[in-house]
Structure formats: structure tokens, C-alpha cells
Design a protein around this motif. Structure first.
Motif, short mmCIF file in Angstrom:
data_model
loop_
_atom_site.label_atom_id
_atom_site.label_comp_id
_atom_site.label_asym_id
_atom_site.label_seq_id
_atom_site.Cartn_x
_atom_site.Cartn_y
_atom_site.Cartn_z
N ASN A 45 0.84 -1.20 0.00
CA ASN A 45 0.00 0.00 0.00
C ASN A 45 0.87 1.25 0.00
O ASN A 45 0.52 2.28 0.57
CB ASN A 45 -0.93 0.01 1.23
CG ASN A 45 -1.98 -1.07 1.17
OD1 ASN A 45 -2.62 -1.28 0.14
ND2 ASN A 45 -2.17 -1.77 2.27
N THR A 48 -0.21 5.02 -0.55
CA THR A 48 -0.81 5.80 0.54
C THR A 48 0.11 5.86 1.75
O THR A 48 0.30 6.93 2.34
CB THR A 48 -2.17 5.20 0.96
OG1 THR A 48 -2.02 3.81 1.23
CG2 THR A 48 -3.21 5.41 -0.12
N SER A 49 0.72 4.74 2.11
CA SER A 49 1.50 4.70 3.35
C SER A 49 2.78 5.54 3.26
O SER A 49 3.22 6.11 4.26
CB SER A 49 1.84 3.26 3.72
OG SER A 49 2.82 2.73 2.84
N TYR A 85 -4.82 0.59 4.92
CA TYR A 85 -4.14 1.17 3.75
C TYR A 85 -2.99 2.10 4.12
O TYR A 85 -2.07 2.28 3.33
CB TYR A 85 -5.10 1.90 2.82
CG TYR A 85 -6.27 1.09 2.36
CD1 TYR A 85 -6.11 -0.23 1.94
CD2 TYR A 85 -7.55 1.62 2.35
CE1 TYR A 85 -7.20 -0.98 1.53
CE2 TYR A 85 -8.64 0.88 1.93
CZ TYR A 85 -8.46 -0.42 1.52
OH TYR A 85 -9.53 -1.17 1.11
#
Length: 316
Positions: A45, A48-49, A85
């Protein structure tokens, strides 16, 4: 405090989180924000991360209210809401605002987390959070520090989450050459058992992603061996993930007392469900740890060909 937006939002099978002992066959409205306190080179992810540290990542956030998210969950017939997420611990005030309303609407609420928690934040979210998934990435402290935290931090969190009464499931992504030795897998299983043999352990398959392109993708034999080790070390529920139809019995739930088949799975699809409304084995009446529906009629039992109907769905 980050507030009032999501960078990712979709309706996922609850098994994707993964939670196998929490409302099987249900859907979970899953939201994520931006940022994470770790920097795993294999993050799946990462867009987003890693948005706050990697110029190549990031998504345009969408403004939304807690009320709207709960409304969307109900419209999409989700039974759960999850913060995922990115790392939910760094945006806990936002998650709690959503979870308060979700609980009032009768929904279960979950964290999908790296486990770099403090007792203070766990006490803050506990009244509104039912399930807590933690990644146990490795039992090697040096490797953990390369990702951004000491091993002791996640081990302490696993212990605290259990003691505080969250329903907890643990995931280890098996990365060949990083955390895949039998000694390390045995150590992980022994630690989980020392907390509780009833904590489900998911061993899942790595695939090349983000900045980690060197190891081969996890093979079926390695994944099955990891699951075997979990059972050999005394865990009651061990699942091999990401390879539906290739790992045999390790997709299913069995009674640890009499070995009765309780839940048969194919990926995110429930093929058979036998746990009683009281949360017990129908054969020997042993209690089966988890958060189960009050009626078997609430569980969607499908066929293998229905796997495409159990894929994540975008929500707007």
C-alpha cells in the motif's frame, strides 16, 4: 490531527484484512489516510502509506465526514468498518470519530496495523474497536529496525492488544530470505502461542512490489511449510493466504479439539459454515474463539466460481 478526508476507500471482503474469525463472509468498508511510521521496502500500500516520504507515491485525498462513511457502509451492506491502507495508529482521532458512529449503527470496527502501539492509544481506541490485526514482520530485531521500529515494540503491542480484550489476528508476510527460515518461523509461532494459542496466525505470500524486487515470490511449498510450523508449535488456527485453491486445508478453520471442519474457504469465498450461533463446534460443543454472527443465515455461503463476486469494490 489529520481529519476529514480519505485517500483510499472501498468495500473489501472481511477476509482480505485478513480477519477469518470475525463475521466470516461479510464485507468491510475500509478507509485509509496518508502516511506510516514505517518504511517497508515491500509495502503493498505504498502509494498511501509512503506518501509523506516518497515523491513517487501519494493519492489525491477526498473530503468526507464520519457520518457519510457510516452511511456508505450501510448502503453497501457492510457489517464492519476498518481503518487500513496506511497506519491507523497515526490517525486514531479520525478513526475513533468514525467508529463511534459506526458502533451506534451496529457495525463492528477494526484496525489493520503494524502494531507500533502505546498503551495510551490502545486505551483510547478500545471502547470503539472490536478487531485488531497486527503484522509480525520478522523475529529479527535488526531487520525490524531497518523497517523503522524495534522488534520489542510489536511484541509488546501483541501482548497488550490481547490483554485488553481486542479480537486479534496476526499476519506474517513470508519474504524469502528475509524472514523465511524455519528457525525464525518457529520463533514467531512460539511467541504467538505464549500470548495465546487461540490467536489466528496468517502466513501470507510475498510478491515483488515497491522497492523490493530481489527475492523471488513466495512459493506454495514455503507457504504450506510455514503453516505446518504454526500447528507444530501448538497454535490452534493457522492460515496460508494469497493462494486460493493451492494450500489445501490451510484455508479452512477446524475445531482444535475434535478437528471438525468448521469453515471451508476458497480465497475470500465461504464454501461451508458450521459454527453454531453460540460460537461453538457443532460436534463437540467446544467454544471457538472469534466474533461470530448470531445466526448461520447471516453468513454468505457461495461456490468457488463466485470468487469474482468477493473482490474489493470501489465506493464513492
Amino acid at each position: 490531527v489529520p481529519w476529514g478526508y480519505v485517500a483510499a476507500l472501498q468495500s473489501d471482503p472481511t477476509e482480505k484484512k485478513p480477519f477469518y474469525h470475525l463475521y466470516p463472509g461479510s464485507d468491510t468498508l475500509t478507509f485509509g489516510m496518508l502516511g506510516c511510521d514505517l518504511h517497508c521496502a515491500y509495502c503493498q500500500n505504498w502509494d498511501t502509506s509512503q506518501a509523506l516520504r516518497d515523491a513517487d507515491s501519494g493519492r489525491l485525498p477526498s473530503q468526507v465526514t464520519p457520518e457519510k462513511l457510516v452511511q456508505l457502509a450501510l448502503e453497501h451492506k457492510a457489517k464492519c468498518v476498518a481503518s487500513s491502507y496506511n497506519e491507523p495508529l497515526i490517525t486514531s482521532e479520525w478513526a475513533v470519530a468514525i467508529f463511534k458512529l459506526a458502533k451506534q449503527a451496529g457495525l463492528k470496527c477494526m484496525y489493520v496495523s503494524n502494531g507500533n502501539a502505546t498503551r495510551e492509544v490502545l486505551e483510547y481506541i478500545r471502547p470503539y474497536t472490536d478487531g485488531y490485526k497486527i503484522d509480525l514482520k520478522t523475529m529479527n530485531d535488526r531487520n525490524y529496525r531497518k523497517l523503522g521500529m524495534p522488534l520489542k515494540g510489536v511484541l509488546d503491542s501483541i501482548q497488550m492488544v490481547h490483554e485488553m480484550g481486542f479480537w486479534q489476528e496476526i499476519v506474517t508476510l513470508i519474504v524469502p530470505g528475509f524472514n523465511s527460515s524455519e528457525d525464525e518461523l518457529c520463533e514467531a509461532a512460539r511467541f504467538i502461542k505464549s500470548v495465546s494459542p487461540d490467536i489466528p496466525w496468517h502466513v501470507t505470500a510475498f510478491h515483488q512490489d515497491y522497492k523490493m524486487r530481489d527475492p523471488e515470490n513466495t512459493g506454495v511449498d514455503l507457504l504450506i511449510r510455514a503453516a505446518e510450523i504454526g500447528y507444530e508449535e501448538g497454535l490452534h488456527f493457522v492460515y496460508a493466504g494469497n493462494m486460493p485453491g493451492h494450500v489445501g486445508r490451510y484455508e479452512n478453520t477446524y475445531c482444535p479439539n475434535c478437528q471438525q471442519l468448521l469453515i471451508e474457504r476458497y480465497g475470500y469465498v465461504i464454501l461451508e459454515y458450521n459454527i453454531t450461533p453460540q460460537g461453538t463446534c457443532p460436534a463437540c460443543q467446544s467454544p471457538i474463539p472469534g466474533i461470530w454472527p448470531k445466526s448461520k443465515d447471516e453468513v454468505r455461503v457461495l461456490k468457488k466460481q463466485d470468487i469474482w463476486f468477493r473482490m474489493p469494490r470501489s465506493v464513492r
